[in-house]
Design a protein around this motif. Structure first.
Motif, short mmCIF file in Angstrom:
data_model
loop_
_atom_site.label_atom_id
_atom_site.label_comp_id
_atom_site.label_asym_id
_atom_site.label_seq_id
_atom_site.Cartn_x
_atom_site.Cartn_y
_atom_site.Cartn_z
N GLU A 86 6.04 3.40 -24.38
CA GLU A 86 5.19 3.22 -23.20
C GLU A 86 4.41 1.92 -23.39
N VAL A 87 4.61 1.01 -22.46
CA VAL A 87 4.03 -0.33 -22.56
C VAL A 87 2.97 -0.51 -21.49
N ASP A 88 1.77 -0.92 -21.90
CA ASP A 88 0.76 -1.27 -20.91
C ASP A 88 1.18 -2.56 -20.26
N TYR A 89 1.16 -2.58 -18.94
CA TYR A 89 1.42 -3.85 -18.27
C TYR A 89 0.09 -4.58 -18.09
N VAL A 90 0.03 -5.80 -18.60
CA VAL A 90 -1.16 -6.63 -18.45
C VAL A 90 -0.70 -7.98 -17.91
N SER A 91 -1.26 -8.40 -16.78
CA SER A 91 -0.86 -9.66 -16.14
C SER A 91 -0.88 -10.83 -17.12
N GLY A 92 0.16 -11.62 -17.09
CA GLY A 92 0.18 -12.84 -17.87
C GLY A 92 0.79 -12.70 -19.25
N TRP A 93 1.20 -11.51 -19.63
CA TRP A 93 1.71 -11.29 -20.97
C TRP A 93 3.21 -10.96 -20.99
N ASP A 94 3.89 -11.25 -19.89
CA ASP A 94 5.30 -10.89 -19.76
C ASP A 94 6.17 -11.39 -20.91
N LYS A 95 5.95 -12.65 -21.29
CA LYS A 95 6.80 -13.25 -22.33
C LYS A 95 6.68 -12.50 -23.65
N ASN A 96 5.42 -12.16 -23.99
CA ASN A 96 5.19 -11.44 -25.25
C ASN A 96 5.88 -10.08 -25.22
N VAL A 97 5.72 -9.38 -24.09
CA VAL A 97 6.31 -8.05 -23.97
C VAL A 97 7.83 -8.16 -24.06
N SER A 98 8.37 -9.12 -23.34
CA SER A 98 9.82 -9.29 -23.31
C SER A 98 10.36 -9.52 -24.72
N GLN A 99 9.63 -10.30 -25.49
CA GLN A 99 10.06 -10.59 -26.87
C GLN A 99 10.02 -9.34 -27.74
N ILE A 100 8.95 -8.56 -27.59
CA ILE A 100 8.83 -7.33 -28.38
C ILE A 100 9.95 -6.36 -28.02
#
Ligand code: ZN
Ligand code: FE
Ligand code: FE
Ligand code: ZN
Length: 268
Positions: A86-100
């Motif tokens: 379960e991933v918190d969505y936080v605006s502006g952090w898409d790249k970091n999430v995508s990498q993880i």
């Protein structure tokens, strides 16, 4: 139980009780065919000393979590175990999430909105904030983030889609315009919507999403996923009879199963 429970937490996240094995036993006792763990991703958008150990697992626990779920899946014969998060969505952090996300073999990834501009609106310790806010604006902001999360393309599933009703703060009329906007955004993004029974156990006293919202998802052709959001082993599959009723009422006759981020639609 035919429908899978894809939203399960464990003691690793700091606010749930019970080890993975206890959840598996409970699932087995309830006759589940398939479950998935979806513990909270470490709070990647905050420096490590600002992360609340009561909200999500620590960075160092994350690889252990993944390994444990995979191991458990290999050694458990009686039911299938999927690896989710379960991933918190936080605006502006898409790249970091995508990498993880891309660095681990998840079967599915759940995206959640738990924060509006840093305010943890679903945290009982942050309840007072509702008194200082305009509820219409809060709903508007919540649904905008929901659409943004769907459109990010990061997630397979959008969790508890009207979580903003959790504590029973409701608008005078159900926000049909916002529901429709979200359903359209889900369809366009190709994400599944989660039918999450945790809402039955809080002041909202209603599954997430509401009947009207789920109906709009059906009309837009959005696939569904089921989850209990269990934070206690006894809650695996909790409220699933109600969930099935709600699904049928909304016109759904099938749920989505996931493996290695590939979907399979199964009739119930
Ligand atoms: Zn949790
Ligand atoms: Fe959540
Ligand atoms: Fe959860
Ligand atoms: Zn959740």
């Amino acid at each position: 139980m035919i429908i899978p429970d894809y939203h399960i937490h464990t003691n690793r996240c700091g606010h749930a009780r019970g080890q993975m094995q206890e959840y598996v036993e409970e699932a087995r006792n309830k006759g589940c065919k398939e479950i998935g763990f979806s513990d909270h991703l470490p709070m990647y958008w905050l420096p490590s000393n600002f992360r609340d150990p009561g909200l999500a697992m620590q960075e160092s626990d994350f690889p252990v979590y993944i390994k444990n779920v995979l191991d458990l899946g290999r050694t458990t014969q009686s039911l299938s175990i999927r690896l989710g998060v379960e991933v918190d969505y936080v605006s502006g952090w898409d790249k970091n999430v995508s990498q993880i996300i891309s660095s681990h073999p998840f079967d599915y990834v759940i995206g959640s909105i738990h924060f509006i501009e840093g305010w943890a609106f679903d945290n009982p310790h942050r309840l007072a904030e509702y008194n200082h806010r305009n509820l219409e604006e809060v709903y508007e902001k919540y649904f905008n983030l929901l659409c943004e999360a769907a459109a990010s393309g990061l997630f397979d599933i959008i969790a508890h889609p009207d979580l903003i009703k959790k504590f029973g703060f409701r608008l005078t009329n159900p926000p049909l315009r916002l529901y429709r906007q979200a359903a359209v955004a889900f369809a366009k993004a190709g994400v599944c919507v989660e039918v999450n029974t945790a809402g039955l156990r809080v002041s909202a006293k209603e599954i997430y999403p509401s009947h009207e919202f789920l109906r709009m998802c059906r009309i837009e052709g959005v696939p569904v996923v089921t989850g209990s959001d269990a934070h206690d082993p006894g809650l695996v599959g909790a409220g699933f009879d109600e969930a099935l009723l709600l699904l049928k009422e909304a016109g759904y006759h099938e749920v989505t199963f996931f493996k290695e981020r590939q979907r399979q639609v199964v009739k119930f």
